[in-house]
Scaffold this active site. Structure first.
Site, short mmCIF file in Angstrom:
data_model
loop_
_atom_site.label_atom_id
_atom_site.label_comp_id
_atom_site.label_asym_id
_atom_site.label_seq_id
_atom_site.Cartn_x
_atom_site.Cartn_y
_atom_site.Cartn_z
N SER A 187 -20.57 -8.61 40.41
CA SER A 187 -20.26 -9.89 41.05
C SER A 187 -19.02 -9.76 41.93
O SER A 187 -19.03 -10.11 43.12
CB SER A 187 -20.04 -10.94 39.94
OG SER A 187 -19.41 -12.08 40.44
N LYS A 191 -18.99 -9.06 46.50
CA LYS A 191 -18.26 -9.91 47.45
C LYS A 191 -17.20 -9.11 48.19
O LYS A 191 -17.02 -9.25 49.40
CB LYS A 191 -17.62 -11.09 46.71
CG LYS A 191 -18.64 -12.13 46.25
CD LYS A 191 -18.02 -13.22 45.42
CE LYS A 191 -17.65 -12.74 44.05
NZ LYS A 191 -17.54 -13.74 43.00
N1 URA Z 1 -15.08 -13.32 39.05
C1 URA Z 1 -16.21 -13.16 39.76
O1 URA Z 1 -16.21 -13.27 40.97
N2 URA Z 1 -17.33 -12.84 39.08
C2 URA Z 1 -17.37 -12.68 37.75
O2 URA Z 1 -18.40 -12.37 37.22
C3 URA Z 1 -16.19 -12.87 37.03
C4 URA Z 1 -15.05 -13.20 37.71
#
Ligand code: URA
Length: 426
Positions: A187, A191
């Site tokens: 995750s 990003k």
């Molecule tokens: N921050 C995120 O962007 N994703 C997660 O899974 C946990 C914290």
């Protein structure tokens, strides 16, 4: 449209402890983003991943599919080396505020797409939004133009960046599947890789106020994220840093901006200065600028100059007074001695209940609310001396904050000093 695979087969493969084949990973992420895999199917798959884990090559493919669900920004028009930092979240963690302009003042470009806070940890955008006029949303063109002219941008991530994660993170939040190292790592890194920076420093917090409560789990998350970044061509290092007690002396949006301004003016709490400089050196090393000493740019006001330009470029007035809360309440020391413990989680929850944080994504935050720490672990205190100052717009919030703080601090013998920087992983 007929689908290439059936979601139940993917779920069953992971439920039984198998590796999901590459084509099925690509399909399931794409189909979920399109809405062709139902929320309950992805919830079952997320739970199977949480329980069964993922192999390194499987996780690399999963992360690549999450990145491919949206765009990967192209920063090639920026003529400086790009470098960014991500923190896994802590209490009083305002480091991005002095760090981004500092690193830009040293010659690198910092493209930081950031988030809002949820729960007891604050979000960088919430902090910056306490500055009158400042806006978090920029178009891609505005983002690139500011990166070229100022060298630092902190703004909201657009919808086109890793949209699979946006859906999946919201689903994990309500299905008890956040606490999975492969899911957290993919995750965060999907990003950060999509953001397009060439180098990345991860600040993985360890302690009561952090996601990761112990060094072993923080190390495992850090190693997983470093290998994902490296596999995608991003020079990535991680630092494990202490989050048993809050960073600095303030927790809360405008309070943390004010403390960041002290740091940019060459003053401020020693732990905030230390972590800012350590992370700046790592970011500059990743950008090929290890010979530049960021302490000089903090001392001589160059970082403050970039801060003012960075805030003005997004509509903020860097000279405007910051909002303050209407009411304050002081917590005094119950006995004389040394403040031996001040728990980050307790202070984080207190700040949240005072109005600095939100319980649901759509809740507003109170810009002036929060906690000022008048003593830190290791300080000697006298009975009756002010320890904490609570700030809120509505005095009805003090009771909830006070109950969060019950058992959150001890006065006794001097604590053993804990290092701020625990470990470096590259
Ligand atoms: N921050 C995120 O962007 N994703 C997660 O899974 C946990 C914290």
């Amino acid at each position: 449209m007929s689908e290439a695979f059936a979601a139940v087969d993917v779920i069953a493969a992971k439920r039984d402890g198998g590796r999901i084949p590459d084509e099925q990973i690509d399909w399931v992420i794409d189909a979920y983003t399109r809405g062709a895999v139902a929320e309950e199917q992805m919830a079952a798959l997320a739970m199977a991943i949480l329980l069964r884990g993922m192999e390194p090559s499987e996780l690399a493919r999963w992360t690549a599919a999450m990145i491919a669900s949206g765009v990967r920004l192209d920063l090639s028009s920026v003529d400086r080396p790009t470098t960014d930092k991500h923190s896994t979240g802590g209490v009083g963690d305002k480091i991005t505020l002095p760090l981004a302009p500092l690193v830009a003042a040293c010659g690198a470009a910092v493209p930081q797409l950031s988030g809002r806070g949820l729960g007891h940890t604050g979000g960088t955008l919430d902090k910056l939004e306490s500055i009158p006029g400042w806006r978090a949303s920029l178009t891609n063109d505005e983002f690139l133009a500011q990166l070229r002219s100022v060298g630092a941008v902190v703004c909201a991530a657009g919808d086109e960046l890793a949209p699979a994660d946006r859906k999946l993170y919201a689903l994990r939040d309500v299905t008890a599947t956040v606490e999975s190292i492969p899911l957290i790592a993919s995750s965060i890194m999907s990003k950060k890789i999509a953001e397009g920076s060439s180098a990345l420093v991860l600040d993985v917090k360890v302690g009561t106020g952090a996601f990761m409560k112990n060094v072993a789990s923080a190390r495992s998350l850090a190693e997983t994220m470093v290998s994902l970044g490296t596999a995608h061509g991003v020079r990535t290092v991680a630092l494990l840093t202490n989050m048993h007690t809050p960073l600095g002396r303030t927790v809360g949006n405008a309070l943390e901006v004010a403390e960041s301004l002290e740091v940019l003016a060459g003053d401020g709490p020693s732990d905030v200065i230390e972590l800012t400089l350590v992370l700046a050196r790592e970011m500059l090393a990743g950008a090929g600028l290890s010979d530049v000493d960021p302490a000089d740019a903090l001392r001589d006001g160059r970082a403050m100059d970039v801060w003012r330009r960075m805030i003005s470029a997004q509509g903020g007035d860097p000279a405007a007074p910051l909002p303050t809360a209407r009411e304050t309440h002081v917590v005094v020391a119950p006995a004389s001695g040394v403040l031996s413990r001040l728990d980050a989680y307790a202070v984080g929850v207190a700040g949240w209940r005072l109005g600095a944080g939100r319980a649901r994504k759509e809740d507003p935050v109170s810009p002036g609310a929060g906690v000022v720490l008048l003593a830190k672990p290791g300080d000697s205190v006298q009975a009756g001396q002010p320890l904490l100052e609570l700030h809120a717009d509505d005095p009805a919030r003090f009771d909830g904050a006070l109950s969060a703080l019950e058992g959150g601090y001890d006065i006794g013998a001097a604590p053993t000093a804990q290092p701020l920087i625990i470990e470096r992983i590259s």
